[in-house]
Design a protein around this motif. Structure first.
Motif, PDB file in Angstrom:
ATOM      1  N   THR A  44       0.829  -1.207   0.000  1.00 46.87           N
ATOM      2  CA  THR A  44       0.000   0.000   0.000  1.00 46.87           C
ATOM      3  C   THR A  44       0.860   1.252   0.000  1.00 46.87           C
ATOM      4  O   THR A  44       0.577   2.219  -0.727  1.00 46.87           O
ATOM      5  N   ALA A  45       1.920   1.241   0.805  1.00 45.10           N
ATOM      6  CA  ALA A  45       2.772   2.425   0.902  1.00 45.10           C
ATOM      7  C   ALA A  45       3.466   2.723  -0.421  1.00 45.10           C
ATOM      8  O   ALA A  45       3.474   3.875  -0.885  1.00 45.10           O
ATOM      9  N   LEU A  46       4.035   1.700  -1.049  1.00 44.51           N
ATOM     10  CA  LEU A  46       4.771   1.927  -2.290  1.00 44.51           C
ATOM     11  C   LEU A  46       3.827   1.996  -3.492  1.00 44.51           C
ATOM     12  O   LEU A  46       3.843   2.968  -4.260  1.00 44.51           O
ATOM     13  N   GLY A  47       3.000   0.963  -3.656  1.00 41.25           N
ATOM     14  CA  GLY A  47       2.072   0.966  -4.783  1.00 41.25           C
ATOM     15  C   GLY A  47       0.994   2.019  -4.653  1.00 41.25           C
ATOM     16  O   GLY A  47       0.585   2.639  -5.647  1.00 41.25           O
ATOM     17  N   GLY A  48       0.509   2.247  -3.426  1.00 40.23           N
ATOM     18  CA  GLY A  48      -0.517   3.266  -3.219  1.00 40.23           C
ATOM     19  C   GLY A  48      -0.008   4.666  -3.517  1.00 40.23           C
ATOM     20  O   GLY A  48      -0.748   5.518  -4.033  1.00 40.23           O
ATOM     21  N   THR A  49       1.259   4.915  -3.194  1.00 35.68           N
ATOM     22  CA  THR A  49       1.850   6.208  -3.548  1.00 35.68           C
ATOM     23  C   THR A  49       1.886   6.389  -5.060  1.00 35.68           C
ATOM     24  O   THR A  49       1.618   7.482  -5.581  1.00 35.68           O
ATOM     25  N   GLY A  50       2.210   5.311  -5.772  1.00 41.03           N
ATOM     26  CA  GLY A  50       2.189   5.385  -7.229  1.00 41.03           C
ATOM     27  C   GLY A  50       0.804   5.686  -7.765  1.00 41.03           C
ATOM     28  O   GLY A  50       0.644   6.478  -8.710  1.00 41.03           O
ATOM     29  N   LEU A  51      -0.227   5.093  -7.168  1.00 40.21           N
ATOM     30  CA  LEU A  51      -1.598   5.362  -7.606  1.00 40.21           C
ATOM     31  C   LEU A  51      -2.004   6.800  -7.288  1.00 40.21           C
ATOM     32  O   LEU A  51      -2.720   7.447  -8.069  1.00 40.21           O
ATOM     33  N   TRP A  52      -1.563   7.319  -6.154  1.00 43.95           N
ATOM     34  CA  TRP A  52      -1.858   8.718  -5.809  1.00 43.95           C
ATOM     35  C   TRP A  52      -1.205   9.673  -6.804  1.00 43.95           C
ATOM     36  O   TRP A  52      -1.821  10.641  -7.264  1.00 43.95           O
ATOM     37  N   LEU A  53       0.048   9.387  -7.149  1.00 43.59           N
ATOM     38  CA  LEU A  53       0.744  10.220  -8.133  1.00 43.59           C
ATOM     39  C   LEU A  53       0.058  10.146  -9.492  1.00 43.59           C
ATOM     40  O   LEU A  53      -0.068  11.160 -10.197  1.00 43.59           O
ATOM     41  N   ASP A  59      -1.603  13.338 -11.375  1.00 46.32           N
ATOM     42  CA  ASP A  59      -1.021  13.750 -12.656  1.00 46.32           C
ATOM     43  C   ASP A  59      -1.066  12.551 -13.602  1.00 46.32           C
ATOM     44  O   ASP A  59      -0.100  11.788 -13.695  1.00 46.32           O
ATOM     45  N   PRO A  60      -2.187  12.328 -14.288  1.00 44.17           N
ATOM     46  CA  PRO A  60      -2.328  11.144 -15.150  1.00 44.17           C
ATOM     47  C   PRO A  60      -1.188  11.033 -16.163  1.00 44.17           C
ATOM     48  O   PRO A  60      -0.841  12.000 -16.845  1.00 44.17           O
ATOM     49  N   GLY A  61      -0.614   9.839 -16.213  1.00 40.02           N
ATOM     50  CA  GLY A  61       0.462   9.563 -17.147  1.00 40.02           C
ATOM     51  C   GLY A  61       1.846   9.630 -16.546  1.00 40.02           C
ATOM     52  O   GLY A  61       2.804   9.113 -17.145  1.00 40.02           O
ATOM     53  N   VAL A  62       1.989  10.233 -15.355  1.00 40.66           N
ATOM     54  CA  VAL A  62       3.319  10.370 -14.779  1.00 40.66           C
ATOM     55  C   VAL A  62       3.895   9.008 -14.385  1.00 40.66           C
ATOM     56  O   VAL A  62       5.116   8.804 -14.442  1.00 40.66           O
ATOM     57  N   ILE A  63       3.046   8.064 -14.015  1.00 37.08           N
ATOM     58  CA  ILE A  63       3.499   6.713 -13.677  1.00 37.08           C
ATOM     59  C   ILE A  63       3.135   5.731 -14.787  1.00 37.08           C
ATOM     60  O   ILE A  63       3.947   4.889 -15.176  1.00 37.08           O
ATOM     61  N   SER A  64       1.930   5.848 -15.313  1.00 33.14           N
ATOM     62  CA  SER A  64       1.486   4.905 -16.339  1.00 33.14           C
ATOM     63  C   SER A  64       2.230   5.088 -17.654  1.00 33.14           C
ATOM     64  O   SER A  64       2.360   4.135 -18.433  1.00 33.14           O
ATOM     65  N   VAL A  91       9.663   6.960  -7.734  1.00 36.23           N
ATOM     66  CA  VAL A  91      10.740   7.696  -7.079  1.00 36.23           C
ATOM     67  C   VAL A  91      11.031   9.004  -7.810  1.00 36.23           C
ATOM     68  O   VAL A  91      11.241  10.052  -7.189  1.00 36.23           O
ATOM     69  N   GLN A  92      11.032   8.963  -9.139  1.00 31.50           N
ATOM     70  CA  GLN A  92      11.342  10.160  -9.918  1.00 31.50           C
ATOM     71  C   GLN A  92      10.294  11.253  -9.754  1.00 31.50           C
ATOM     72  O   GLN A  92      10.596  12.435  -9.935  1.00 31.50           O
ATOM     73  N   ALA A  93       9.072  10.875  -9.425  1.00 33.01           N
ATOM     74  CA  ALA A  93       8.001  11.863  -9.278  1.00 33.01           C
ATOM     75  C   ALA A  93       7.999  12.526  -7.905  1.00 33.01           C
ATOM     76  O   ALA A  93       7.180  13.411  -7.656  1.00 33.01           O
ATOM     77  N   LEU A  94       8.902  12.113  -7.015  1.00 30.86           N
ATOM     78  CA  LEU A  94       8.954  12.652  -5.659  1.00 30.86           C
ATOM     79  C   LEU A  94      10.199  13.515  -5.480  1.00 30.86           C
ATOM     80  O   LEU A  94      11.180  13.370  -6.217  1.00 30.86           O
ATOM     81  N   PRO A  95      10.185  14.400  -4.488  1.00 31.16           N
ATOM     82  CA  PRO A  95      11.410  15.148  -4.175  1.00 31.16           C
ATOM     83  C   PRO A  95      12.519  14.213  -3.686  1.00 31.16           C
ATOM     84  O   PRO A  95      12.248  13.100  -3.223  1.00 31.16           O
ATOM     85  N   PHE A  96      13.753  14.681  -3.791  1.00 34.32           N
ATOM     86  CA  PHE A  96      14.929  13.909  -3.363  1.00 34.32           C
ATOM     87  C   PHE A  96      14.968  12.537  -4.048  1.00 34.32           C
ATOM     88  O   PHE A  96      15.237  11.511  -3.422  1.00 34.32           O
ATOM     89  N   SER A  97      14.680  12.530  -5.335  1.00 34.87           N
ATOM     90  CA  SER A  97      14.575  11.266  -6.063  1.00 34.87           C
ATOM     91  C   SER A  97      15.889  10.493  -6.075  1.00 34.87           C
ATOM     92  O   SER A  97      15.882   9.259  -5.997  1.00 34.87           O
ATOM     93  N   SER A  98      17.020  11.186  -6.164  1.00 36.99           N
ATOM     94  CA  SER A  98      18.311  10.484  -6.204  1.00 36.99           C
ATOM     95  C   SER A  98      18.577   9.744  -4.898  1.00 36.99           C
ATOM     96  O   SER A  98      19.032   8.595  -4.897  1.00 36.99           O
ATOM     97  N   VAL A  99      18.283  10.405  -3.779  1.00 36.69           N
ATOM     98  CA  VAL A  99      18.494   9.766  -2.474  1.00 36.69           C
ATOM     99  C   VAL A  99      17.561   8.569  -2.313  1.00 36.69           C
ATOM    100  O   VAL A  99      17.974   7.488  -1.858  1.00 36.69           O
ATOM    101  N   LEU A 100      16.299   8.751  -2.688  1.00 36.01           N
ATOM    102  CA  LEU A 100      15.340   7.651  -2.578  1.00 36.01           C
ATOM    103  C   LEU A 100      15.733   6.485  -3.481  1.00 36.01           C
ATOM    104  O   LEU A 100      15.542   5.317  -3.113  1.00 36.01           O
ATOM    105  N   ALA A 101      16.268   6.787  -4.652  1.00 35.87           N
ATOM    106  CA  ALA A 101      16.685   5.717  -5.560  1.00 35.87           C
ATOM    107  C   ALA A 101      17.811   4.896  -4.956  1.00 35.87           C
ATOM    108  O   ALA A 101      17.828   3.661  -5.067  1.00 35.87           O
TER     109      ALA A 101
END
Length: 637
Positions: A478-487, A491-496, A512-522
């Motif tokens: 839910t935390a990882l996949g749900g965040t993707g669904l929220w994004l 913003d339709p298309g940013v993940i799909s 990860v790329q759609a969130l701040p601090f993407s390099s650190v999260l990656a």
């Protein structure tokens, strides 16, 4: 010297004679306690102050120890407490101190003698299991390198046949296992302690962490991001009319819960583990063949079906481990290219898998109590940091609402989702693939859980190896996949978009790329993924090694061999591109066919064994026949 040898022979004959008589005495007292635990049992003097409710299991344990002492050949003696009845042994026919032959001293003398014989025998690998399973794996790799088209065609045909003929069986098997395990765990038999009266080797946190990271590692990051998005973009056939919004997201996540939740975890962490631990307690090997014990009885030690079970389960778990490792190399190289501009060529993939294999090998050589435990603890905290960071940078209220609604849908649609038999193509690509994957892991997961769960009750094993991992997995997805669904909804298309263009491998990175601090999260995500797979490789190399041993614990060198072998196989498969990895992922389903048959006997064997142990441990009395009440007679006149 001759006189000493004569005395030893006389002593041996004397001990065997009186121990045999004592076995009969124990049998008589056990029967009395089982049949009438009241007045008749009171007539037997017992040299212990324990209540009668606990005397019966103590006598059974003592009887088992006596039986082991009288049996020929090397045999591991279980660590049971010894109940000593008030019997007397006459003076031996030659000058041996009487105190030497006191019952308690005598029993432990025989026990230590047997353990010495086991140590002298040492570890003995099974050449049939190692040779055939290793040979088939090498043969597959060679053919995948030289004849990839033929291999793909054959595997696709075998995959279609497996899902058509065994798909429904797998669905029913998983659901039935969960139901039986749940009833057993929360009944009075749930208090039965497995592995003998010993203190658990690992605390709750360390124990659950090892169990959790072992199976969740197979798709902890990759599928947690990819599957909810895939079901959201292309809803399951039975829910095709629900798309978009929170309702569509809840359906997508609930379908993911069905694949990765209770039914998947129960297959390896409940009934199979119970049968495995009881079998080892009875002297059976810590190998998949022990799961056939309820079907074959003692013949399982040497029966050819036992060898077939060992080989097929080894191949299933090797396929289930090597496939994701190879795909991990492709995914990590893709992330490195997109985020850090690294070369996505074969050299980068080999370096990543080589580093992963090195970490797992070091963990293997350091032992189960240090290696897997250390990796598991590090991974739990690293995963927690990753999830908190992702949810904190996204929308916590949305994730909570989605989890609650998806859980409600999961409860309501649990049976229809688990037993769906509609679209064959969708079913084979999703539900049957995951169910076959977990079934393939099941027997060797039972071996690993049995190895680290001594001293825990049936209820504790069910909660720690089925319930808690399922809940944690659902929260993680839910935390990882749900965040993707929220994004995606914001913003339709940013993940799909990346998912549609690059496939499932792009889902985690696009989040990860759609969130701040993407390099650190990656970087954190890569570390978590690598440790996840290192923990799985470590645990599965232990289980595979244990399955190929006739006696004793597998040597660290043997475990390291399987660990390096699976990593090297993944590296070789990358030379044929996606075809080799996809073929091996399809083999996961094919190899699950015999593994699914091996997991059937625990369905009826585990409850019977739980009942037997409950009687031994004084939790319940012996089976009492039902009394048929006679109808009341009408008064005459």
């Amino acid at each position: 010297m001759r006189e000493a040898l004569t005395n030893l022979r006389l002593l041996r004959n004397f001990i065997v004679e009186h121990l045999t008589e004592q076995l009969d005495a124990y049998d008589q007292v056990i029967r009395l306690l089982a049949e009438e635990p009241g007045e008749r049992a009171q007539g037997h003097t017992l040299a212990c102050s324990a209540p009668l409710s606990s005397v019966a299991p103590m006598l059974v344990n003592a009887r088992r120890l006596l039986r082991v002492a009288l049996s020929p050949g090397p045999m591991a003696v279980p660590r049971f407490g010894v109940a000593v009845t008030a019997f007397s042994i006459p003076e031996p026919p030659f000058g041996v101190p009487g105190s030497f032959l006191r019952p308690r001293r005598l029993l432990f003398f025989m026990s230590s003698t047997q353990r010495t014989r086991v140590r002298e025998t040492g570890r003995r690998p099974d050449p049939w299991v190692i040779g055939i399973s290793g040979g088939l794996l090498v043969l597959f790799v060679v053919f995948a390198l030289t004849r990839p088209t033929i291999v793909n065609t054959a595997v696709d045909a075998a995959f279609a046949w497996s899902t058509r003929w065994f798909g429904a069986y797998w669905q029913v098997l998983l659901l039935a296992t969960l139901v039986v395990a749940t009833i057993l765990a929360f009944s009075r038999y749930g208090r039965v302690r497995m592995g003998g009266p010993v203190t658990p080797e690992f605390g709750w946190f360390r124990w659950v962490a090892m169990v959790l990271t072992t199976l969740l590692a197979a798709g902890g990051v990759f599928w947690a991001a990819a599957e909810p998005l895939a079901h959201y973009v292309d809803p399951p056939p039975q829910y095709a009319d629900v798309s978009g919004g929170l309702d569509g997201a809840a359906i997508a996540l609930a379908q993911t819960f069905t694949h990765w939740g209770f039914v998947g975890w129960a297959i390896g962490g409940s009934l199979a583990t119970l049968v495995m631990m009881r079998g080892v307690e009875k002297g059976l090997p810590l190998r998949p063949r022990t799961l056939l014990w309820p079907l074959l009885g003692e013949k399982v030690r040497t029966h050819w079906l036992g060898t077939v079970a060992d080989i097929s389960c080894v191949l299933a778990v090797v396929a289930g481990t090597v496939g994701p490792i190879g795909f991990l190399g492709l995914q990590m190289s893709y992330i490195g290219t997109e985020m850090f501009g690294l070369d996505s060529g074969y050299g980068t993939q080999v370096a990543l898998i080589g580093g992963l294999t090195l970490i797992a090998t070091v963990s293997v050589l350091s032992g189960v109590d240090r290696g897997i435990q250390l990796l598991s603890r590090i991974n739990v905290w690293a995963a927690l940091v990753l999830i908190v960071s992702i949810v904190g940078l996204a929308s916590l209220p949305y994730v909570i609402d989605l989890f609650l609604q998806a859980s409600a849908v999961h409860v309501r649609e649990f049976v229809p989702m688990s037993l769906y038999r509609g679209d064959d193509a969708w079913l084979g690509y999703w539900t049957l693939f995951f169910f076959g994957w977990f079934i393939g892991f099941g027997p060797l997961m039972a071996i690993f859980i049995a190895r680290v769960s001594k001293g825990r009750t049936i209820r504790e094993i069910y909660v720690g190896a089925t319930v808690l991992p399922s809940v944690v997995t659902m929260v993680w997805f839910t935390a990882l996949g749900g965040t993707g669904l929220w994004l995606e909804q914001r913003d339709p298309g940013v993940i799909s978009g990346p998912y549609t263009e690059h496939g499932l491998a792009a889902a985690a990175l696009s989040i990860v790329q759609a969130l701040p601090f993407s390099s650190v999260l990656a970087v954190i995500m890569i570390v978590v993924t690598l440790i996840f797979f290192a923990a799985t490789l470590d645990a599965m190399s232990y289980a595979v090694s244990a399955s190929s041993m006739r006696e004793g614990e597998p040597h660290a060198v043997v475990r390291a061999f399987w660990c390096v072998g699976m990593g090297a196989t993944a590296v070789v498969l990358l030379t044929v591109g996606d075809n080799g990895v996809q073929a091996l992922q399809s083999v996961i389903v094919v190899t699950a066919v015999p593994a699914g048959l091996v997991l059937l006997p625990p369905l009826w064997g585990a409850p019977r064994l739980a009942r037997e142990m409950a009687v031994e441990q004084g939790i319940v009395t012996s089976i009492e026949p039902r009394r048929v009440e006679e109808p009341e007679r009408e008064p005459v006149g």
